[in-house]
Motif scaffolding. Structure first.
Motif, short mmCIF file in Angstrom:
data_model
loop_
_atom_site.label_atom_id
_atom_site.label_comp_id
_atom_site.label_asym_id
_atom_site.label_seq_id
_atom_site.Cartn_x
_atom_site.Cartn_y
_atom_site.Cartn_z
N LEU A 50 0.83 -1.20 0.00
CA LEU A 50 0.00 0.00 0.00
C LEU A 50 0.86 1.26 0.00
CD1 LEU A 50 -2.92 -0.82 2.48
CD2 LEU A 50 -2.95 -0.86 -0.02
N GLN A 51 1.91 1.27 0.78
CA GLN A 51 2.77 2.45 0.86
C GLN A 51 3.40 2.76 -0.50
OE1 GLN A 51 5.33 1.34 4.10
NE2 GLN A 51 4.01 2.34 5.60
N ARG A 52 3.75 1.73 -1.25
CA ARG A 52 4.32 1.95 -2.58
C ARG A 52 3.32 2.65 -3.50
NH1 ARG A 52 7.10 -2.80 -5.88
NH2 ARG A 52 5.48 -2.07 -7.24
N ILE A 53 2.09 2.21 -3.45
CA ILE A 53 1.05 2.82 -4.28
C ILE A 53 0.82 4.27 -3.84
CG2 ILE A 53 -1.41 2.74 -4.86
CD1 ILE A 53 -1.14 -0.37 -4.58
N PHE A 54 0.77 4.50 -2.54
CA PHE A 54 0.51 5.85 -2.02
C PHE A 54 1.62 6.81 -2.40
CE2 PHE A 54 -1.99 3.93 1.80
CZ PHE A 54 -2.98 3.51 0.94
N ALA A 55 2.84 6.31 -2.51
CA ALA A 55 3.99 7.14 -2.83
C ALA A 55 4.18 7.34 -4.33
CB ALA A 55 5.26 6.54 -2.23
N MET A 56 3.41 6.61 -5.13
CA MET A 56 3.54 6.73 -6.59
C MET A 56 3.03 8.10 -7.05
SD MET A 56 1.86 4.32 -9.52
CE MET A 56 2.85 2.93 -9.02
N PRO A 57 3.76 8.75 -7.92
CA PRO A 57 3.31 10.05 -8.42
C PRO A 57 2.01 9.92 -9.22
CG PRO A 57 5.63 9.72 -8.92
CD PRO A 57 5.10 8.40 -8.42
N PHE A 58 1.06 10.77 -8.89
CA PHE A 58 -0.20 10.81 -9.64
C PHE A 58 0.08 11.08 -11.12
CE2 PHE A 58 -3.72 13.27 -11.43
CZ PHE A 58 -4.74 12.34 -11.31
N ALA A 59 1.07 11.91 -11.39
CA ALA A 59 1.43 12.27 -12.77
C ALA A 59 1.88 11.06 -13.59
CB ALA A 59 2.52 13.33 -12.79
N LYS A 60 2.33 10.03 -12.93
CA LYS A 60 2.76 8.81 -13.63
C LYS A 60 1.55 7.98 -14.08
CE LYS A 60 6.04 5.03 -13.05
NZ LYS A 60 7.05 4.44 -12.17
N VAL A 61 0.47 8.03 -13.33
CA VAL A 61 -0.74 7.25 -13.62
C VAL A 61 -1.73 8.03 -14.48
CG1 VAL A 61 -2.66 5.97 -12.57
CG2 VAL A 61 -0.40 5.94 -11.51
#
Length: 124
Positions: free
Chosen positions: A3-14
């Motif tokens: 979960l922490q990995r997903i939360f730290a993922m940049p929104f701009a990447k998705v």
């Protein structure tokens, strides 16, 4: 933790993946933006600023001006998980957004996606 990995993922990447998914099904970037603005309360300038600053998902949703009160009406499966059953509040918000983009890509009418009253044009 995953979960922490997903939360730290940049929104701009998705974000470009959301747009790409919608455009493949003859929907538009403007419609994707409208769905995101409806859910989060960002105006267009605020949304663009979050993308430009490479904000992670946790910050993106944490700084959202006004998470839509009708978000709880978003139901269904995303990646085999019912969005209404997701326990973590941040993960649920991410799944809500995923579900809205899925509905957009599947050709659902905008007033249905935005859970709006049919008598209220635009819904946002």
């Amino acid at each position: 933790m995953q979960l922490q990995r997903i939360f730290a993922m940049p929104f701009a990447k998705v974000y470009p993946l959301y747009v790409q998914k919608a455009e493949k099904k003859k929907r538009t970037k403007d419609e994707v933006d409208r769905v995101i603005r409806w859910l989060t309360g960002y105006d267009q300038a605020g949304l663009e600023k979050q993308i430009e600053h490479n904000t992670d998902f946790e910050t993106f949703f944490g700084q959202a001006p006004a998470f839509h009160p009708n978000a709880s009406l978003i139901k269904g499966l995303v990646c085999g998980v019912r969005v209404e059953d997701v326990q973590d509040p941040l993960m649920q918000k991410i799944r809500y957004l995923d579900k809205l983009v899925d509905e957009l890509a599947k050709g659902k009418a905008m007033d249905k996606i935005l859970r709006s009253d049919p008598g209220r044009p635009g819904g946002d």
